[in-house]
Enzyme design. Structure first.
Site, PDB file in Angstrom:
ATOM      1  N   GLU A 245       0.851  -1.201   0.000  1.00  0.00           N
ATOM      2  CA  GLU A 245       0.000   0.000   0.000  1.00  0.00           C
ATOM      3  C   GLU A 245       0.877   1.239   0.000  1.00  0.00           C
ATOM      4  O   GLU A 245       1.922   1.233   0.662  1.00  0.00           O
ATOM      5  CB  GLU A 245      -0.913  -0.025   1.229  1.00  0.00           C
ATOM      6  N   HIS A 262      -7.979   1.191   1.737  1.00  0.00           N
ATOM      7  CA  HIS A 262      -7.813   0.899   3.179  1.00  0.00           C
ATOM      8  C   HIS A 262      -8.583   1.910   4.045  1.00  0.00           C
ATOM      9  O   HIS A 262      -7.993   2.625   4.861  1.00  0.00           O
ATOM     10  CB  HIS A 262      -6.325   0.882   3.559  1.00  0.00           C
TER      11      HIS A 262
END
Ligand code: 3PG
Length: 287
Positions: A245, A262
């Site tokens: 990420e 997220h």
């Protein structure tokens, strides 16, 4: 020293208790810190080694997989987190994504934005009577099971640490893979859970299954998932977490996947509760 964005109320409470350095530009602040507060920022052995005064690392959230726990143990640094605060937000997002997938809401919205009326192509499915397989029946998994029950779903769950539950029928991992119409993952990232959803696990799933991951990206083998989405073995996936990420990889090229960055616990309410829980836990340690 606070490295990541934090709820303002929490920040003010911390300022009443201590000398707070918020999002420092240079690393010198870390070297002097007694307490380090983070969300997903990685705290590795090097940071821990440089922070000579460090006594506590506080994770404003649930997962502590971004913190080198072994290095903390060696240096007797306490690690605290806020495991209760995000539950409702993550569980609600999970149900939201299940509805989005089964009713093709994103596809419907995008087609309307393209000035297309795709009514006949947008035949969806009901949640009622479908079997939802919950992998990991902790706080979040249990909250998901409870919400799913209110939609009249048949909820089964796999969790080797749970012996009985009033919210789900506990089954083996293989049984869950074989019998679920929709599978949702709510486990922490550990050696045992890393890539627990790999090519072999996917093969055991029903053809045309729906898969959700709001736990940690590394629990799923992203390449195997990509292949299964391409062949439609997995009809559709909804992902909030990724192996790396921020994510901008090949899953973004597929139409049968819903991707969110997220945001599981990114609600005003969860962030406020995380802040409150964090302040309380820090008080317990220092006062
Ligand atoms: C958590 O572990 O608390 C969630 O995954 C949220 O992570 P975040 O604080 O980086 O949004």
């Amino acid at each position: 020293v606070v490295l990541d964005p934090l709820d303002e109320v929490c920040l003010n409470k911390l300022k009443d208790m201590a000398n707070v350095v918020y999002k420092p530009q240079d690393s010198q602040a870390i070297e002097k810190a007694d307490v380090l507060i983070v969300r997903s920022t990685k705290v590795g052995e090097d940071t821990i080694g440089r922070a000579k005064n460090l006594k506590v690392i506080a994770r404003a959230g649930v997962g502590t997989d971004n913190i080198d726990l072994k290095a903390c143990e060696k240096k007797k640094i306490k690690v605290i987190n806020t495991p209760d605060a995000p539950t409702t937000s993550v569980a609600e997002l999970t149900l939201g994504l299940i509805i989005c997938m089964l009713r093709k809401i994103i596809i419907a919205h995008n087609s309307m934005k393209d000035k297309l009326w795709k009514k006949n192509e947008l035949l969806g499915n009901e949640l009622a009577e479908k079997t939802l397989g919950v992998i990991g029946l902790g706080r979040i998994g249990t909250a998901v099971a409870r919400l799913a029950k209110s939609f009249n779903m048949n909820v089964i769950a796999y969790d080797p640490n749970i012996k009985n539950s009033e919210h789900a029928n506990l089954v083996t991992f293989d049984n869950l893979l074989k019998n679920s119409d929709i599978i949702t993952i709510h486990v922490p990232l550990t050696i045992e859970t890393e890539k627990m959803i790999d090519g072999d696990a996917i093969k055991k799933m029903k053809d045309g299954v729906f898969l959700l991951n709001l736990s940690r990206g590394k629990v799923v083998d992203e390449d195997a998932l990509y292949q299964a989405l391409k062949t439609k073995k997995i009809a559709m996936a909804a992902l909030d977490v990724y192996e790396k990420e921020p994510y901008n990889g090949k899953l973004t090229d597929l139409d049968n996947v819903i991707l969110t960055p997220h945001i599981g616990s990114n609600t005003v309410e969860a962030q406020r509760r995380i802040g409150e829980e964090l302040v309380e836990r820090l008080k317990e340690v220092f006062i």
